[in-house]
Design an enzyme around this catalytic site. Structure first.
Site, PDB file in Angstrom:
ATOM      1  CG  HIS A  42      -1.748  -1.007   1.555  1.00 49.40           C
ATOM      2  ND1 HIS A  42      -2.975  -1.005   1.553  1.00 49.40           N
ATOM      3  CD2 HIS A  42      -1.287  -2.547   2.010  1.00 49.40           C
ATOM      4  CE1 HIS A  42      -3.590  -2.276   1.767  1.00 49.40           C
ATOM      5  NE2 HIS A  42      -2.619  -2.990   2.066  1.00 49.40           N
ATOM      6  CD  GLU A 124      -0.704   1.529   4.278  1.00 48.50           C
ATOM      7  OE1 GLU A 124      -0.498   2.396   3.188  1.00 48.50           O
ATOM      8  OE2 GLU A 124      -2.019   1.464   4.355  1.00 48.50           O
ATOM      9  CG  HIS A 163      -4.970  -1.470  -1.401  1.00 49.40           C
ATOM     10  ND1 HIS A 163      -5.200  -0.247  -0.561  1.00 49.40           N
ATOM     11  CD2 HIS A 163      -5.886  -2.426  -1.203  1.00 49.40           C
ATOM     12  CE1 HIS A 163      -6.344  -0.598   0.166  1.00 49.40           C
ATOM     13  NE2 HIS A 163      -6.947  -1.585  -0.167  1.00 49.40           N
ATOM     14  CG  ASP A 173      -2.988   2.083  -1.962  1.00 49.29           C
ATOM     15  OD1 ASP A 173      -4.021   1.833  -2.377  1.00 49.29           O
ATOM     16  OD2 ASP A 173      -2.455   1.661  -0.937  1.00 49.29           O
TER      17      ASP A 173
END
Length: 197
Positions: A42, A124, A163, A173
């Site tokens: 992400h 992330e 994602h 993303d």
């Protein structure tokens, strides 16, 4: 090569080697029989397009001040998390044990299987779709991916995805700025060490 002891520790504790621990309350148990078999990449930046502040950690820990920025008013009450965040300088912050179900994917599907949170690990990158990621981030992500692949062999290069791939039309993303070919090359070179950076 990553040691057998480190692999065993990761499988037992779900804690990434070298990561700073910042526990989020936003997680739950994985459903029974939901084997860890997917790694999802992400991006996030708070405020959007800005880097370096404490806002991402505050958001994942339900401490975001809605008065600090107009955008925060729209997300302050949302409860989400990821297993880990990779900062622009390559620092890894872990919010949820890999053994638990982080709330990162939302409505999603991979290879015909829905609810990817049940069986995936979410990482992330501090970034945005159209801003190039840093060398340190690629190295750290490759290190995490290698550790995860050694601990959960169901995850191979074909089960590392974005994602946007598991929630098409809803999420974009890690975006066009993420160089998948370069990341895979980094992963190949990290296969001998398994370090985070």
């Amino acid at each position: 090569m990553i040691s057998e002891r480190r692999i065993a520790s990761l499988r037992e504790t779900g804690r990434l080697s070298g990561a700073r621990w910042c526990p989020s309350p936003n997680y739950g148990p994985r459903p029974e029989g939901a084997n860890i078999s997917l790694l999802v990449v992400h991006n996030i930046s708070l405020p959007p397009g800005q880097f370096g502040g404490p806002e991402i950690e505050n958001f994942f820990c339900n401490r975001l001040d809605p008065a600090a920025h107009p955008y925060f008013e729209t997300i302050a009450d949302i409860q989400v998390s990821a297993h880990a965040l990779i900062r622009r300088d390559g620092e890894v912050v872990q919010f949820v044990s890999l053994l638990d179900r982080a709330w990162h994917a939302g409505r999603s599907c991979f290879d015909g299987r829905e609810e990817c949170n049940d069986f995936s690990i979410g990482v992330e990158l501090e970034g945005a779709d159209d801003i190039p990621y840093t060398e340190a981030q690629y190295r750290a992500l490759a290190g995490i991916a290698h550790q995860v692949m050694m601990a959960w062999p169901e995850i191979d290069a074909g089960r590392i995805t974005g994602h946007s791939d598991i929630a098409p039309g809803r999420k974009t993303d890690p975006g066009p700025a993420f160089d998948w070919q370069y990341f895979m090359a980094c992963l190949d070179t990290r296969s001998g060490s398994g370090e985070l950076a």
